[in-house]
Scaffold this motif. Structure first.
Motif, PDB file in Angstrom:
ATOM      1  N   TYR A   5      30.873  32.946  25.096  1.00  0.00           N
ATOM      2  CA  TYR A   5      29.913  32.564  26.125  1.00  0.00           C
ATOM      3  C   TYR A   5      28.465  32.920  25.847  1.00  0.00           C
ATOM      4  CZ  TYR A   5      27.709  32.202  30.921  1.00  0.00           C
ATOM      5  OH  TYR A   5      26.843  31.917  31.835  1.00  0.00           O
ATOM      6  N   PHE A   6      28.523  34.114  24.992  1.00  0.00           N
ATOM      7  CA  PHE A   6      27.039  35.066  24.734  1.00  0.00           C
ATOM      8  C   PHE A   6      26.504  34.712  23.299  1.00  0.00           C
ATOM      9  CE2 PHE A   6      30.032  37.334  27.890  1.00  0.00           C
ATOM     10  CZ  PHE A   6      28.994  37.318  28.564  1.00  0.00           C
ATOM     11  N   ALA A   7      27.008  33.625  22.655  1.00  0.00           N
ATOM     12  CA  ALA A   7      26.495  33.320  21.297  1.00  0.00           C
ATOM     13  C   ALA A   7      25.070  32.743  21.534  1.00  0.00           C
ATOM     14  CB  ALA A   7      27.349  32.207  20.840  1.00  0.00           C
ATOM     15  N   SER A  35      21.087  35.198  29.790  1.00  0.00           N
ATOM     16  CA  SER A  35      20.199  35.230  30.940  1.00  0.00           C
ATOM     17  C   SER A  35      19.728  36.592  31.231  1.00  0.00           C
ATOM     18  CB  SER A  35      21.117  34.837  32.005  1.00  0.00           C
ATOM     19  OG  SER A  35      21.565  33.436  32.234  1.00  0.00           O
ATOM     20  N   GLY A  36      19.169  37.179  30.157  1.00  0.00           N
ATOM     21  CA  GLY A  36      18.742  38.555  30.397  1.00  0.00           C
ATOM     22  C   GLY A  36      19.659  39.709  30.275  1.00  0.00           C
ATOM     23  N   MET A  56      33.837  45.089  25.011  1.00  0.00           N
ATOM     24  CA  MET A  56      32.496  44.729  25.412  1.00  0.00           C
ATOM     25  C   MET A  56      32.047  45.497  26.528  1.00  0.00           C
ATOM     26  SD  MET A  56      31.437  41.402  27.947  1.00  0.00           S
ATOM     27  CE  MET A  56      31.726  42.339  29.460  1.00  0.00           C
ATOM     28  N   ASP A  57      30.758  46.073  26.368  1.00  0.00           N
ATOM     29  CA  ASP A  57      29.995  46.846  27.348  1.00  0.00           C
ATOM     30  C   ASP A  57      28.511  46.146  27.689  1.00  0.00           C
ATOM     31  OD1 ASP A  57      28.993  48.965  28.620  1.00  0.00           O
ATOM     32  OD2 ASP A  57      28.982  50.493  26.938  1.00  0.00           O
ATOM     33  N   ALA A  58      28.606  46.173  29.103  1.00  0.00           N
ATOM     34  CA  ALA A  58      27.160  45.687  29.572  1.00  0.00           C
ATOM     35  C   ALA A  58      26.795  46.417  30.734  1.00  0.00           C
ATOM     36  CB  ALA A  58      27.426  44.034  30.373  1.00  0.00           C
ATOM     37  N   PRO A  59      25.651  46.365  31.271  1.00  0.00           N
ATOM     38  CA  PRO A  59      25.212  46.964  32.371  1.00  0.00           C
ATOM     39  C   PRO A  59      26.404  46.609  33.716  1.00  0.00           C
ATOM     40  CG  PRO A  59      23.253  46.133  31.348  1.00  0.00           C
ATOM     41  CD  PRO A  59      24.475  45.704  30.786  1.00  0.00           C
ATOM     42  N   GLY A  60      26.972  48.091  34.037  1.00  0.00           N
ATOM     43  CA  GLY A  60      27.780  47.852  35.329  1.00  0.00           C
ATOM     44  C   GLY A  60      29.020  47.223  35.054  1.00  0.00           C
ATOM     45  N   HIS A  61      29.530  46.993  33.600  1.00  0.00           N
ATOM     46  CA  HIS A  61      30.662  46.114  33.253  1.00  0.00           C
ATOM     47  C   HIS A  61      31.048  46.464  31.973  1.00  0.00           C
ATOM     48  CE1 HIS A  61      33.673  43.068  33.569  1.00  0.00           C
ATOM     49  NE2 HIS A  61      33.303  42.603  32.485  1.00  0.00           N
TER      50      HIS A  61
END
Length: 85
Positions: A5-7, A35-36, A56-61
């Motif tokens: 999904y993030f490709a 999407s930013g 996987m590491d993302a802001p808040g997740h």
């Protein structure tokens, strides 16, 4: 896979060697953006190219996925019955 999904993932680098459940793996790090939302991935890849684990590491997740039991059957059975309470 979650990373599809993030490709396209960019800036991939081999960051070391490790093992997952005793299986030797090369650890690869990459960056994605959707999407930013910035996302950092770390993959544990075996010598055949299969991903054994991904972080996987993302802001808040954050999350860790394990991919196990390649080429084995999956047991399927009826759900357990619920007892009245």
């Amino acid at each position: 896979f979650v990373w599809d999904y993030f490709a396209p993932l960019i800036n991939a680098h081999v960051v070391g060697d490790d093992s997952v459940d005793g299986v030797p793996a090369t650890v690869v790090s990459a960056f994605g953006n959707r999407s930013g939302t910035p996302l950092w991935f770390r993959f544990w890849i075996d010598t055949t190219g299969r991903v054994l684990q991904v972080y996987m590491d993302a802001p808040g997740h954050f999350m860790v996925d394990h991919y196990l039991s390649f080429n084995t059957s999956v047991p399927i059975g009826p759900p357990a019955t619920l007892s009245a309470y």
